[in-house]
Design an enzyme around this catalytic site. Structure first.
Site, PDB file in Angstrom:
ATOM      1  N   CYS A   2       0.700  -1.262  -0.092  1.00 29.31           N
ATOM      2  CA  CYS A   2       0.140  -0.018  -0.139  1.00 29.31           C
ATOM      3  C   CYS A   2       1.175   1.193   0.014  1.00 29.31           C
ATOM      4  CB  CYS A   2      -0.569   0.023   1.242  1.00 29.31           C
ATOM      5  SG  CYS A   2      -1.821  -1.642   1.627  1.00 29.31           S
ATOM      6  N   ARG A  27       1.340   1.457  -5.939  1.00 27.11           N
ATOM      7  CA  ARG A  27       1.723   0.735  -5.013  1.00 27.11           C
ATOM      8  C   ARG A  27       0.182  -0.032  -4.796  1.00 27.11           C
ATOM      9  NH1 ARG A  27       6.298   1.347  -2.374  1.00 27.11           N
ATOM     10  NH2 ARG A  27       5.543   0.410  -0.462  1.00 27.11           N
ATOM     11  N   TRP A  75      -3.651  -1.981  -1.209  1.00 36.85           N
ATOM     12  CA  TRP A  75      -3.814  -2.981  -2.125  1.00 36.85           C
ATOM     13  C   TRP A  75      -3.982  -3.970  -1.032  1.00 36.85           C
ATOM     14  CZ3 TRP A  75      -1.164  -7.598  -2.633  1.00 36.85           C
ATOM     15  CH2 TRP A  75      -1.210  -8.171  -3.929  1.00 36.85           C
ATOM     16  N   ASN A  99       1.067  -0.019   6.159  1.00 34.34           N
ATOM     17  CA  ASN A  99       1.229  -0.760   5.049  1.00 34.34           C
ATOM     18  C   ASN A  99       1.749  -2.058   5.653  1.00 34.34           C
ATOM     19  OD1 ASN A  99       2.479  -2.086   2.733  1.00 34.34           O
ATOM     20  ND2 ASN A  99       4.069  -0.435   2.526  1.00 34.34           N
ATOM     21  N   GLY A 100       1.528  -3.171   5.307  1.00 32.12           N
ATOM     22  CA  GLY A 100       2.040  -4.377   5.894  1.00 32.12           C
ATOM     23  C   GLY A 100       1.099  -5.724   6.332  1.00 32.12           C
ATOM     24  N   GLU A 484       9.835 -20.169 -20.169  1.00 30.88           N
ATOM     25  CA  GLU A 484       9.504 -18.977 -19.550  1.00 30.88           C
ATOM     26  C   GLU A 484      10.642 -17.902 -19.929  1.00 30.88           C
ATOM     27  OE1 GLU A 484       7.465 -17.519 -17.994  1.00 30.88           O
ATOM     28  OE2 GLU A 484       8.187 -15.898 -16.807  1.00 30.88           O
ATOM     29  N   LYS A 488       9.846 -14.693 -21.825  1.00 32.73           N
ATOM     30  CA  LYS A 488      10.067 -13.283 -21.508  1.00 32.73           C
ATOM     31  C   LYS A 488      10.879 -12.438 -22.848  1.00 32.73           C
ATOM     32  CE  LYS A 488       8.351 -12.820 -18.944  1.00 32.73           C
ATOM     33  NZ  LYS A 488       7.478 -13.406 -17.932  1.00 32.73           N
ATOM     34  N   GLU A 491       8.294 -11.344 -25.707  1.00 32.08           N
ATOM     35  CA  GLU A 491       7.186 -10.409 -25.289  1.00 32.08           C
ATOM     36  C   GLU A 491       7.838  -8.960 -25.318  1.00 32.08           C
ATOM     37  OE1 GLU A 491       4.661 -10.787 -21.830  1.00 32.08           O
ATOM     38  OE2 GLU A 491       6.367 -11.742 -20.798  1.00 32.08           O
ATOM     39  N   HIS A 507      15.148 -34.372 -32.415  1.00 31.97           N
ATOM     40  CA  HIS A 507      14.064 -34.877 -32.934  1.00 31.97           C
ATOM     41  C   HIS A 507      13.404 -33.886 -33.931  1.00 31.97           C
ATOM     42  CE1 HIS A 507      14.023 -38.438 -30.538  1.00 31.97           C
ATOM     43  NE2 HIS A 507      14.232 -37.619 -29.387  1.00 31.97           N
ATOM     44  N   LYS A 606      -1.869  -6.109 -19.401  1.00 33.42           N
ATOM     45  CA  LYS A 606      -1.625  -6.881 -18.120  1.00 33.42           C
ATOM     46  C   LYS A 606      -2.265  -8.045 -17.727  1.00 33.42           C
ATOM     47  CE  LYS A 606       1.223  -7.496 -14.528  1.00 33.42           C
ATOM     48  NZ  LYS A 606       2.216  -8.467 -14.814  1.00 33.42           N
TER      49      LYS A 606
HETATM   50  O1  M6R Z   1      -2.780 -12.850 -14.600  1.00 34.58           O
HETATM   51  P1  M6R Z   1      -2.474 -14.375 -15.096  1.00 34.58           P
HETATM   52  O2  M6R Z   1      -1.311 -14.861 -14.242  1.00 34.58           O
HETATM   53  O3  M6R Z   1      -3.453 -14.950 -15.174  1.00 34.58           O
HETATM   54  O4  M6R Z   1      -1.728 -13.873 -16.515  1.00 34.58           O
HETATM   55  C1  M6R Z   1      -1.704 -14.999 -17.468  1.00 34.58           C
HETATM   56  C2  M6R Z   1      -0.878 -14.439 -18.488  1.00 34.58           C
HETATM   57  O5  M6R Z   1      -1.586 -13.565 -19.188  1.00 34.58           O
HETATM   58  C3  M6R Z   1       0.443 -13.801 -18.148  1.00 34.58           C
HETATM   59  O6  M6R Z   1       1.369 -14.539 -17.493  1.00 34.58           O
HETATM   60  C4  M6R Z   1       1.436 -13.317 -19.399  1.00 34.58           C
HETATM   61  O7  M6R Z   1       1.934 -14.392 -20.126  1.00 34.58           O
HETATM   62  C5  M6R Z   1       2.556 -12.556 -19.033  1.00 34.58           C
HETATM   63  N1  M6R Z   1       2.409 -11.146 -19.875  1.00 34.58           N
HETATM   64  C6  M6R Z   1       3.845 -13.174 -19.238  1.00 34.58           C
HETATM   65  O8  M6R Z   1       5.143 -12.179 -18.740  1.00 34.58           O
END
Ligand code: M6R
Length: 611
Positions: A2, A27, A75, A99-100, A484, A488, A491, A507, A606
């Site tokens: 927060c 935050r 938050w 906050n905490g 992963e 990263k 994207e 393969h 997001k």
């Molecule tokens: O909020 P979520 O964890 O459900 O989101 C899932 C994906 O949309 C999310 O992990 C997405 O792949 C990210 N942009 C990856 O960095």
């Protein structure tokens, strides 16, 4: 996570507090509120659910005036995001923002209820308002009252407290959550972060854990929790307000990568009992999840990668059969579900449409649905509440579209679940459980030591930033880490990247290898090490350039790799929590070298709330 702020001085506090909250809104923005002690000596409070603009509207309609006040942007952790749970909380003229998270809040609440104290909210924060108000009623000064209650509260806190009995004073105390003091001329400030008061001062004091401060318009006094005076030198900051909103980091993603040690510690906080290696899964309903004999994990994107690693943890530690499904596929494959099947949804936002849909379908088919979520009160969390419940990761607000700290904390939550099931199902002894938990508790400092060596990853990133394609390879729990790492990179840098199980290269994908395709291999110590190295040697023999993430003390790796980054030694099941960190930084610095929009990459959002 927060944001908190306080002002005492000669100006009207309200616009200063609201401006500060705007800069702290990253935050959290579940609700916001301000409290002012006005010239009549009375406390006046306005709070509103949702973003700060809602509070702004209330304040325009009902202005508050006074030269001392505190504010909060929330938050939600304990208690839903409602107006009653919004801060500030006021009891008998004592008003507080926090906050905490208090670990022993239930115990304290029961104690206060036994003394006939009436609660108005579901928050842990209100407990402290009651405790301080009781001390003020006994005639204590505000700082003494705050000091006297701190030994009773366990957990993390940054507190800011005002009282009608001391209309010229703010008291603040810190344990694990941040507090900065802003020093002005005939006015002083307290906040969670520098940007909140950067418009008014460049002179700051950073409170340490175990310190308190008493702020009046003309002076600030700092003591420890025992009341001993502390001598502290102010720091002059040269940041611009914009930079400071990211805490000095160039991007939120970078800041969030650096928040991982704290985020991991917060996911573990209050959940582990070392004596008998048991896990307190707050928010989860053990009576629902314990009887399941089979588990399906469902998620999207990075959260799906966490689920793939969770399968290794749960099957190895708890011997429970686990399937892992992309939520967008699960829903359309007529899965076999019954009341002995657990459906575990993993989602940072708790709002991802496919994952939410999977939860609803599974619930309708009488499966036990439960979740690992970061955002409190999100749709998936609410959907799971009356079935298996939800385990919150407490990673704090994640703003960068590329998920970083959410992923690592999801892995922590999965590890805790694996230990819980292992102990319940009798597949994990107390000693082995304690060993796992000790290793888990080392993770924050291991991540710190990786972050401290960021410079070598910047150098590697610069060497490979012009590549058009990347391959990421791993085996066992490091295979999802390869997925992963590739996600990263693609994207945020828009470079084509693929993650593969290292054993699959021959393969087909090995046909892609030439001197123009950098290959990132994850070859940490463990049962898959030898086989991974053999696969990487095969790539090297075809002129592939190899960047290898290896375990500390691996003397052989330098002869195989073009570039090596070592991570501290832990166990194979916990390796992904460490091996992913250099991959996040590698992706970040390649994207930064290319100048892409790292926090808001093209075409992405997001939370993905469409199917
Ligand atoms: O909020 P979520 O964890 O459900 O989101 C899932 C994906 O949309 C999310 O992990 C997405 O792949 C990210 N942009 C990856 O960095």
């Amino acid at each position: 996570m927060c944001g908190i702020i306080g002002y005492v001085g000669y100006q009207n506090a309200t616009p200063i507090l609201v401006d500060g909250l705007r800069r702290l809104e990253y935050r959290g923005y579940d609700s916001a509120g301000v409290a002012i002690i006005s010239a009549d000596g009375k406390t006046h409070i306005h709070r509103a659910v949702g973003k700060l603009r809602n509070l702004d509207t209330v304040l325009r309609e009902h202005p508050l005036t006074g030269s001392l006040g505190i504010g909060h942007t929330r938050w939600a952790t304990h208690g839903r995001p409602t107006e009653e749970n919004a801060h500030p909380h006021t009891i008998d003229g004592v008003t507080i923002v926090h906050n905490g998270i208090l670990e022993n809040y239930l115990e304290l609440r029961h104690m206060l209820e036994a003394r006939d104290r009436q609660f108005r909210s579901e928050t842990d924060t209100e407990i402290m308002a009651h405790l301080i108000a009781e001390q003020i009623a006994k005639g204590h000064a505000l700082d003494e009252a705050v000091r006297s209650i701190l030994p009773q509260v366990r957990g993390t806190y940054a507190l800011v407290v005002i009282s009608e009995s001391h209309p010229n004073t703010i008291v603040t105390a810190k344990n694990a959550s941040p507090i900065v003091l802003g020093l002005g001329d005939n006015e002083n400030f307290v906040a969670s972060d520098i940007p909140a008061c950067l418009e008014y001062t460049r002179s700051f004091v950073f409170l340490e854990d175990g310190q308190m401060a008493i702020l009046r318009p003309k002076d600030i006094s700092i003591t420890d929790f025992e009341g001993n005076q502390q001598i502290v030198e102010p720091t002059t900051v040269t940041w611009s307000p914009i930079m400071a909103e990211k805490g000095g980091h160039k991007h939120f993603m970078h800041k969030e990568i650096y928040e991982q040690p704290t985020a991991v510690a917060n996911t573990i906080l209050g959940r582990v009992s070392m004596e008998d290696a048991t896990i307190h899964l707050d928010g989860v309903n053990p009576e629902h999840i314990d009887p399941i004999d089979r588990l399906i994990i469902t998620a999207c994107g990075t959260s799906w990668h966490a689920g793939l690693i969770g399968k290794f943890m749960l099957e190895h530690i708890a011997r429970i059969p686990v399937e892992v499904d992309l939520a967008s596929e699960f829903r359309y494959r007529d899965p076999i579900l019954d009341n002995k099947t657990g459906l575990l949804a993993i989602s940072q936002s708790g709002e991802t449409a496919d994952t939410l849909g999977a939860v609803k379908d599974a619930k309708a088919a009488h499966a036990v649905v439960f979740g690992i979520c970061n955002v409190i009160g999100s749709s998936i969390a609410r959907e799971c509440k009356n079935s298996g419940g939800v385990l919150y990761t407490h990673a704090g607000l994640e703003i960068g579209v590329a998920s970083t700290k959410a992923f690592v904390t999801q892995l922590v939550a999965l590890f805790l679940l694996a230990i819980h099931f292992g102990r319940k199902r009798g597949t994990l002894s107390i000693t082995d459980g304690q060993d796992h938990l000790n290793r888990l508790r080392e993770i924050p400092s291991h991540i710190e030591s990786i972050l401290a060596r960021e410079a070598s990853l910047i150098a590697i990133a610069r060497r490979y930033a012009r590549a058009k394609d990347f391959l990421f390879l791993g085996r066992g729990p490091n295979y999802p880490v390869a997925l992963e790492g590739a996600l990263k990179l693609k994207e945020i840098s828009y470079i084509h990247a693929e993650g593969y199980a290292a054993g699959e290269m021959k393969h087909g994908p090995i046909a892609l290898v030439d001197e123009h395709v950098p290959i990132v291999g994850i070859a940490t110590a463990g049962p898959s090490y030898q086989k991974t190295i053999s696969n990487l040697e095969e790539v090297r023999a075809r002129n592939g350039k190899l960047i290898i993430i290896a375990s500390e003390g691996d003397s052989r790796i330098a002869s195989v790799a073009d570039d090596v980054f070592v991570i501290p030694k832990t166990t194979p099941l916990l390796d992904p929590l460490l091996s992913v960190v250099p991959l996040q930084l590698l992706a970040y610095h390649i994207a930064d070298a290319k100048g892409t929009d790292i926090d808001q990459p093209r075409n992405l959002a997001k939370s993905v709330t469409v199917e």
